[in-house]
Scaffold this active site. Structure first.
Site, PDB file in Angstrom:
ATOM      1  N   ASN A  83     147.227 -39.474  22.361  1.00 19.38           N
ATOM      2  CA  ASN A  83     147.166 -40.746  22.217  1.00 19.38           C
ATOM      3  C   ASN A  83     145.638 -41.226  21.582  1.00 19.38           C
ATOM      4  O   ASN A  83     144.800 -40.097  21.314  1.00 19.38           O
ATOM      5  CB  ASN A  83     147.324 -41.494  23.668  1.00 19.38           C
ATOM      6  CG  ASN A  83     147.820 -42.849  23.351  1.00 19.38           C
ATOM      7  OD1 ASN A  83     147.529 -43.468  22.554  1.00 19.38           O
ATOM      8  ND2 ASN A  83     148.632 -43.258  24.586  1.00 19.38           N
ATOM      9  N   HIS A 113     125.945 -25.450  25.024  1.00 17.43           N
ATOM     10  CA  HIS A 113     124.632 -24.912  24.741  1.00 17.43           C
ATOM     11  C   HIS A 113     123.967 -24.025  25.791  1.00 17.43           C
ATOM     12  O   HIS A 113     124.451 -24.182  27.128  1.00 17.43           O
ATOM     13  CB  HIS A 113     123.836 -26.357  24.813  1.00 17.43           C
ATOM     14  CG  HIS A 113     124.065 -27.307  23.638  1.00 17.43           C
ATOM     15  ND1 HIS A 113     123.804 -27.263  22.489  1.00 17.43           N
ATOM     16  CD2 HIS A 113     124.989 -28.388  23.965  1.00 17.43           C
ATOM     17  CE1 HIS A 113     123.995 -28.303  21.783  1.00 17.43           C
ATOM     18  NE2 HIS A 113     125.081 -29.031  22.752  1.00 17.43           N
ATOM     19  N   GLY A 140     144.443 -40.097  31.341  1.00 16.44           N
ATOM     20  CA  GLY A 140     143.387 -40.929  30.350  1.00 16.44           C
ATOM     21  C   GLY A 140     142.180 -40.317  30.890  1.00 16.44           C
ATOM     22  O   GLY A 140     141.667 -40.055  32.138  1.00 16.44           O
ATOM     23  N   THR A 163     136.563 -28.011  35.002  1.00 13.24           N
ATOM     24  CA  THR A 163     135.538 -27.130  34.848  1.00 13.24           C
ATOM     25  C   THR A 163     135.937 -25.521  34.865  1.00 13.24           C
ATOM     26  O   THR A 163     135.071 -24.760  34.325  1.00 13.24           O
ATOM     27  CB  THR A 163     134.403 -27.371  35.808  1.00 13.24           C
ATOM     28  OG1 THR A 163     134.803 -27.074  36.967  1.00 13.24           O
ATOM     29  CG2 THR A 163     133.708 -28.724  35.602  1.00 13.24           C
ATOM     30  N   ARG A 178     140.319 -30.360  41.054  1.00 11.68           N
ATOM     31  CA  ARG A 178     141.028 -29.229  42.145  1.00 11.68           C
ATOM     32  C   ARG A 178     142.204 -29.559  42.178  1.00 11.68           C
ATOM     33  O   ARG A 178     142.707 -30.626  41.953  1.00 11.68           O
ATOM     34  CB  ARG A 178     140.367 -29.527  43.697  1.00 11.68           C
ATOM     35  CG  ARG A 178     138.932 -29.321  43.288  1.00 11.68           C
ATOM     36  CD  ARG A 178     138.093 -29.572  45.003  1.00 11.68           C
ATOM     37  NE  ARG A 178     136.854 -29.455  45.114  1.00 11.68           N
ATOM     38  CZ  ARG A 178     135.951 -28.812  44.715  1.00 11.68           C
ATOM     39  NH1 ARG A 178     136.428 -27.688  44.148  1.00 11.68           N
ATOM     40  NH2 ARG A 178     134.706 -29.056  44.937  1.00 11.68           N
TER      41      ARG A 178
END
Length: 185
Positions: A83, A113, A140, A163, A178
């Site tokens: 989208n 980085h 979203g 993550t 989670r």
């Protein structure tokens, strides 16, 4: 080795490189055209997307505006829907499976980085590949961080920041994301 080769191996590299600049300029020129297409120009969108990206499966839809660094390192499987407002920082491969639903303003950020301040100041960066399985739904505003793999059929709730890897067949939410529950197959 050249900076492009270093980048693709996931090693530290400097973006200030003529070969990388040429690849980026190619991508941005195609994106400029893509993002100006009319909603009726489906064939033109499809043509530009196939020129821009490494692989585009049958029936893929990517709604403009769309942004990526190079395009050359992005593969999208058949029947996947992306989208409005998706950003893919594809300094290394980003692979999206088939039949995925990618909601508005999702960010797939394979670029990163070094934490070392001196290295960052000197302009060094690197990438870690992102892999999204088949039939994944990213809600979203989801952000997928460098090096993450998300298993088949998984749902990631709106606004989540992924993550770490997520297994197949779960619902994950939050920051950091989670696993909330398993999905019934």
């Amino acid at each position: 080795a050249g900076m492009k080769e270093r980048m693709l191996r996931g090693e530290l590299y400097l973006v200030d490189d003529p070969e990388l600049a040429a690849d980026a300029a190619r991508a941005q020129a195609l994106l400029d055209r893509y993002n100006l297409t009319l909603h009726t120009e489906r064939d033109e969108r499809d043509r530009l997307l196939r020129e821009l990206l490494a692989e585009v499966g049958e029936g893929v839809v990517v709604k403009p505006p769309f942004r990526c660094d190079y395009g050359l390192h992005v593969a999208i499987g058949a029947q996947t829907f992306v989208n409005y407002g998706c950003v893919m920082l594809d300094v290394v491969p980003i692979r999206i499976g088939a039949a995925c639903q990618i909601a508005t303003n999702v960010q797939l950020l394979a670029a990163t980085h070094p934490p070392d301040p001196a290295s960052r100041r000197d302009g060094w960066e690197y990438g870690e590949p992102i892999t999204i399985g088949d039939n994944v739904w990213l809600g979203g505003g989801v952000i997928v961080c460098p090096g993450v793999t998300i298993g088949d059929d998984t749902v990631v709730g709106a606004g989540a920041v992924v993550t770490r890897d997520l297994p197949a067949g779960v619902v994950a939410v939050g920051n950091p994301a989670r696993v909330l529950r398993e999905l019934d197959g």
